[in-house]
Design a protein around this motif. Structure first.
Motif, mmCIF file in Angstrom:
data_model
loop_
_atom_site.group_PDB
_atom_site.id
_atom_site.type_symbol
_atom_site.label_atom_id
_atom_site.label_comp_id
_atom_site.label_asym_id
_atom_site.label_seq_id
_atom_site.Cartn_x
_atom_site.Cartn_y
_atom_site.Cartn_z
ATOM 1 N N VAL A 89 89.793 114.371 44.113
ATOM 2 C CA VAL A 89 89.968 115.642 44.816
ATOM 3 C C VAL A 89 88.688 116.001 45.567
ATOM 4 C CG1 VAL A 89 90.297 118.122 44.499
ATOM 5 C CG2 VAL A 89 91.707 116.502 43.210
ATOM 6 N N GLU A 90 87.576 115.811 44.879
ATOM 7 C CA GLU A 90 86.281 116.122 45.474
ATOM 8 C C GLU A 90 86.038 115.299 46.739
ATOM 9 O OE1 GLU A 90 83.066 116.463 42.668
ATOM 10 O OE2 GLU A 90 81.811 115.293 44.007
ATOM 11 N N ALA B 10 97.098 119.512 36.467
ATOM 12 C CA ALA B 10 95.689 119.832 36.676
ATOM 13 C C ALA B 10 95.246 119.360 38.059
ATOM 14 C CB ALA B 10 94.834 119.162 35.596
ATOM 15 N N ARG B 11 95.754 118.206 38.447
ATOM 16 C CA ARG B 11 95.406 117.682 39.763
ATOM 17 C C ARG B 11 95.885 118.632 40.856
ATOM 18 N NH1 ARG B 11 97.863 114.819 43.597
ATOM 19 N NH2 ARG B 11 96.526 113.532 44.918
ATOM 20 N N GLU B 12 97.112 119.108 40.692
ATOM 21 C CA GLU B 12 97.670 120.029 41.679
ATOM 22 C C GLU B 12 96.841 121.316 41.745
ATOM 23 O OE1 GLU B 12 100.060 120.234 44.710
ATOM 24 O OE2 GLU B 12 100.170 118.595 43.243
ATOM 25 N N ALA B 13 96.428 121.803 40.584
ATOM 26 C CA ALA B 13 95.633 123.033 40.549
ATOM 27 C C ALA B 13 94.286 122.828 41.236
ATOM 28 C CB ALA B 13 95.421 123.462 39.097
ATOM 29 N N MET B 14 93.677 121.664 41.001
ATOM 30 C CA MET B 14 92.387 121.370 41.641
ATOM 31 C C MET B 14 92.548 121.284 43.152
ATOM 32 S SD MET B 14 90.597 118.422 39.344
ATOM 33 C CE MET B 14 91.448 118.051 37.847
ATOM 34 N N MET B 15 93.634 120.637 43.582
ATOM 35 C CA MET B 15 93.889 120.496 45.016
ATOM 36 C C MET B 15 94.033 121.876 45.656
ATOM 37 S SD MET B 15 94.356 117.188 45.877
ATOM 38 C CE MET B 15 95.767 116.714 46.829
ATOM 39 N N ALA C 17 86.189 128.411 47.817
ATOM 40 C CA ALA C 17 85.072 128.455 46.875
ATOM 41 C C ALA C 17 84.154 127.256 47.084
ATOM 42 C CB ALA C 17 85.602 128.457 45.445
ATOM 43 N N ALA C 18 82.885 127.416 46.690
ATOM 44 C CA ALA C 18 81.918 126.338 46.872
ATOM 45 C C ALA C 18 82.111 125.237 45.835
ATOM 46 C CB ALA C 18 80.503 126.883 46.778
ATOM 47 N N THR C 19 82.549 125.622 44.641
ATOM 48 C CA THR C 19 82.801 124.610 43.616
ATOM 49 C C THR C 19 84.060 124.987 42.836
ATOM 50 O OG1 THR C 19 81.551 125.759 41.914
ATOM 51 C CG2 THR C 19 80.332 124.166 43.235
ATOM 52 N N VAL C 20 84.603 123.991 42.170
ATOM 53 C CA VAL C 20 85.749 124.207 41.294
ATOM 54 C C VAL C 20 85.334 123.799 39.886
ATOM 55 C CG1 VAL C 20 88.132 123.544 40.792
ATOM 56 C CG2 VAL C 20 87.350 123.704 43.176
ATOM 57 N N SER C 21 85.592 124.650 38.911
ATOM 58 C CA SER C 21 85.238 124.325 37.531
ATOM 59 C C SER C 21 86.488 123.904 36.764
ATOM 60 C CB SER C 21 84.632 125.545 36.824
ATOM 61 O OG SER C 21 83.518 126.014 37.532
ATOM 62 N N VAL C 22 86.373 122.789 36.057
ATOM 63 C CA VAL C 22 87.495 122.299 35.261
ATOM 64 C C VAL C 22 87.017 122.139 33.830
ATOM 65 C CG1 VAL C 22 89.126 120.414 34.923
ATOM 66 C CG2 VAL C 22 88.452 121.076 37.236
ATOM 67 N N TYR C 23 87.817 122.620 32.908
ATOM 68 C CA TYR C 23 87.431 122.556 31.507
ATOM 69 C C TYR C 23 88.594 121.996 30.696
ATOM 70 C CZ TYR C 23 86.302 124.263 26.799
ATOM 71 O OH TYR C 23 86.058 124.352 25.457
ATOM 72 N N LEU C 24 88.306 120.962 29.937
ATOM 73 C CA LEU C 24 89.333 120.364 29.087
ATOM 74 C C LEU C 24 88.915 120.495 27.629
ATOM 75 C CD1 LEU C 24 91.670 118.311 28.264
ATOM 76 C CD2 LEU C 24 89.955 116.529 28.620
#
Lengths: 216, 410
Positions: B282-283, B310-315, B323-330
């Motif tokens: 995604v990045e 999760a991939r769809e949400a990141m996209m 936003a400048a960054t996306v934070s993902v937490y598992l």
């Protein structure tokens, strides 16, 4: 707060010259960079001599790394605060640096204003947990929690876990406070308490966690 | 004369060859020491270069060796006839032992280059230094083994005859002293040169391995880091692109340093690793850094819908939030896996989004529901968006599959 009195006196330790220059340029205006060193022994000597408020220290360096700088200086100059700044992903290195006495850990990709904020916070004795560090700590304590027979190991309280989780999810301290309905100061207190537990808990347990983690 | 030793020595010390020869003969007649020295010199002498007559091939060597043996034998017989003789039982075994030692110490042909050292199984079990030393001593010629065998046999025979025949204390004492003299002499003569040679070859081999590693690393850095740096310079006025390139390169380099030659070659086996891969993709695609924090992990099997959502949400976050960054937490717990995808972008009012908009309702909420989990969306205009994905897990396979114990009762 005491921003009016004097700018923070900051010392930089990094064996990467390019990075030293970059951080210096970023910080130059707002803080007083009193010196920089690119190896462990020179750093220890110069920090003792110049007595900065905050030392930004790289985790990975030859001859003992940031952890050695922190523990050696900490023995003689306990008022100097350390903030670890690194690109390292290896959790065991990060945890080792924190346990040596660093007040926090941020990655080198941190934005300049966030770095300044972190320096101020460390100066006033608070802990700085980046999302990644919060994740490492949750991981460490989650792993050793079930076997909790070890009285030496202080467990995290449910509230501390909640705070750490939110930080790991990318929340700033004040966002954590808002989400949990507590004051920002209380968030600081929880984080400092986690830092203390991390520094005091049984070396054996954390070592086991670190070696397990390496295997994944 | 025989093996060119005298001439060689004369060369080395700048003396007349005949003077050296006379010295040998005198020493030989006096006590046999000359013969010893001559033999040692011959064994140690660096082989003459190609254009020196008489030493150009192995065949010639063999003839020279036989001739040398004959001369030594003749010399010994001569000394015996003259009467300066400690006794048959002392000299012959010594001669045999010495011949064996000479065979062992002998180098056949040019010193084996580190490149063609033998690579036997046995050597691999020795410590590297010892293995190198053995390899160097033995050389690579096919005759090497035969030579070693013959050498050991001679030494063994010599010693055996010695021990069996030493029937009187006096003879034994003489024999011991004589053999000690031989051993010490050989060690003195052969030792330094041999150890220098071995050390040189060991060092050479190490240096070569190091050079190979350097070359590998240089090649890798050239293909990756230097190329990226060139790209960064060309696109210096596109900050987002520069960040994307830098992040991509950082990830690649870190993967390489942490120990995989080809991190992308094998598909991720754990949920966490797969999530990191998706985040990286995604990045790369959108140029927005995606930070992943993981607390514990589990196998990927069964968690595919969670990963896809999760991939769809990141996209969505990378594409629409600004936003400048996306934070993902598992976080993986014993009974469920949870993923948070958060951005500090512009946010939106969930009620105003048409329900038929595919991204969120179908790909995320619907997918999680079908998999038995759920998705929760929280968004505030101006404050960003967070999507929480929860997937309940069957209890067995957290982190590593629990060993299945089969019990057979009879």
């Amino acid at each position: 707060m005491n921003a009016m009195t004097e700018p923070v006196r900051v010392f930089l330790v990094d064996d990467h010259q390019l990075f030293l220059a970059g951080v210096r340029a970023e910080l130059g205006e707002t803080v007083d960079v009193v010196g920089a060193a690119s190896d462990v022994d020179a750093a220890i000597e110069m920090i003792r001599e110049r007595g900065p408020d905050v030392v930004l220290v790289d985790v990975h360096m030859p001859a003992g790394g940031g952890a050695r700088v922190i523990s050696e200086v900490g023995r003689t100059h306990p008022h100097v605060q350390f903030l670890a700044l690194s690109v390292s992903d290896a959790p065991e290195d990060v945890i080792a640096t924190i346990r040596a006495g660093a007040r926090g850990y941020v990655t080198k990709t941190i934005a300049p204003d966030e770095l300044l904020d972190a320096i101020e916070r460390v100066r006033s004795g608070d802990a700085v947990f980046s999302p990644r560090l919060a994740g490492f700590v949750l991981d460490a304590f989650a792993d050793i929690a079930p076997a909790a027979a070890d009285p030496e190991l202080e467990q995290l309280t449910p509230r501390e876990r909640e705070v750490l989780r939110l930080i790991a999810r990318g929340y700033a301290y004040k966002e954590v406070a808002r989400d949990l309905g507590i004051s920002a100061k209380t968030v600081e207190t929880h984080v400092s308490s986690v830092l203390r537990k991390l520094q005091l808990s049984s070396r054996h347990q954390l070592a086991r966690w670190a070696s397990d983690r390496r295997l994944i | 004369m025989v093996a060119g030793v005298a001439a060689g020595l004369a060369d080395a010390f700048g003396l007349e060859a005949n003077v050296v020869r006379c010295g040998f003969v005198v020493l030989a007649l006096a006590s046999g020491l000359g013969v010893l020295l001559y033999g040692a010199g011959w064994a140690l002498m660096p082989p003459a270069s190609e254009d020196t007559p008489g030493r150009e091939n192995e065949h010639g060597d063999a003839i020279a060796n036989v001739a040398f043996g004959a001369v030594v034998l003749g010399g010994l017989l001569l000394v015996r006839a003259v009467g300066f003789w400690p006794g048959d039982l002392v000299v012959w075994p010594l001669a045999a032992a010495f011949a064996g030692l000479a065979l062992l110490a002998m180098r056949s042909g040019p010193p084996a280059g580190a490149n063609d050292l033998p690579d036997w199984q046995v050597l691999r079990r020795l410590p590297p230094d010892a293995a190198d030393a053995v390899a160097v001593l033995v050389g690579t010629r096919r005759g090497a083994l035969a030579r070693i065998g013959a050498g050991f046999a001679c030494v063994a025979i010599g010693i055996a005859v010695f021990v069996v025949s030493a029937d009187s204390w006096r003879a034994l004492r003489g024999a011991v002293i004589a053999s000690l003299a031989v051993v010490v002499g050989i060690a003195l003569v052969v030792g330094p040169g041999l150890s220098r040679l071995v050390h040189a070859l060991v060092a050479e081999r190490r240096e070569r391995i190091r050079a190979d590693e350097r070359a590998d690393m240089a090649a890798h850095l050239h293909d990756s880091v230097l190329q990226t740096l060139a790209l960064v310079q060309r696109r210096a006025n596109e900050p987002r692109e520069v960040v994307r390139l830098a992040r991509m390169q950082e990830r690649e380099l870190r993967g390489w340093l942490l120990g995989g030659d080809a991190p992308a070659a094998h598909p991720a086996s754990s949920l966490g690793a797969a999530l990191e891969e998706v985040a990286a993709a995604v990045e790369t695609e959108h140029g927005v850094p995606v930070e992943v924090v993981r607390v514990r992990d589990r196998g990927l099997e069964g968690a595919e819908p969670l990963l896809a959502a999760a991939r769809e949400a990141m996209m969505n976050a990378a594409r629409h939030s600004g936003a400048a960054t996306v934070s993902v937490y598992l976080e993986v717990e014993t009974d469920r896996a949870t993923i948070f995808v958060r951005d500090r972008g512009k946010g939106f009012d969930p009620d105003t989004v048409p329900t038929d908009r595919g991204g969120i309702s179908h790909s995320i909420v619907g997918r999680m529901a079908r998999a038995g989990g759920h998705a929760t969306l929280r968004s505030t205009v101006g404050d960003g968006t967070e999507i929480e994905l929860v997937l309940p897990l069957a209890k067995v396979d957290e982190q590593e599959p629990a060993p299945t114990v089969e019990e057979h009762e009879t």
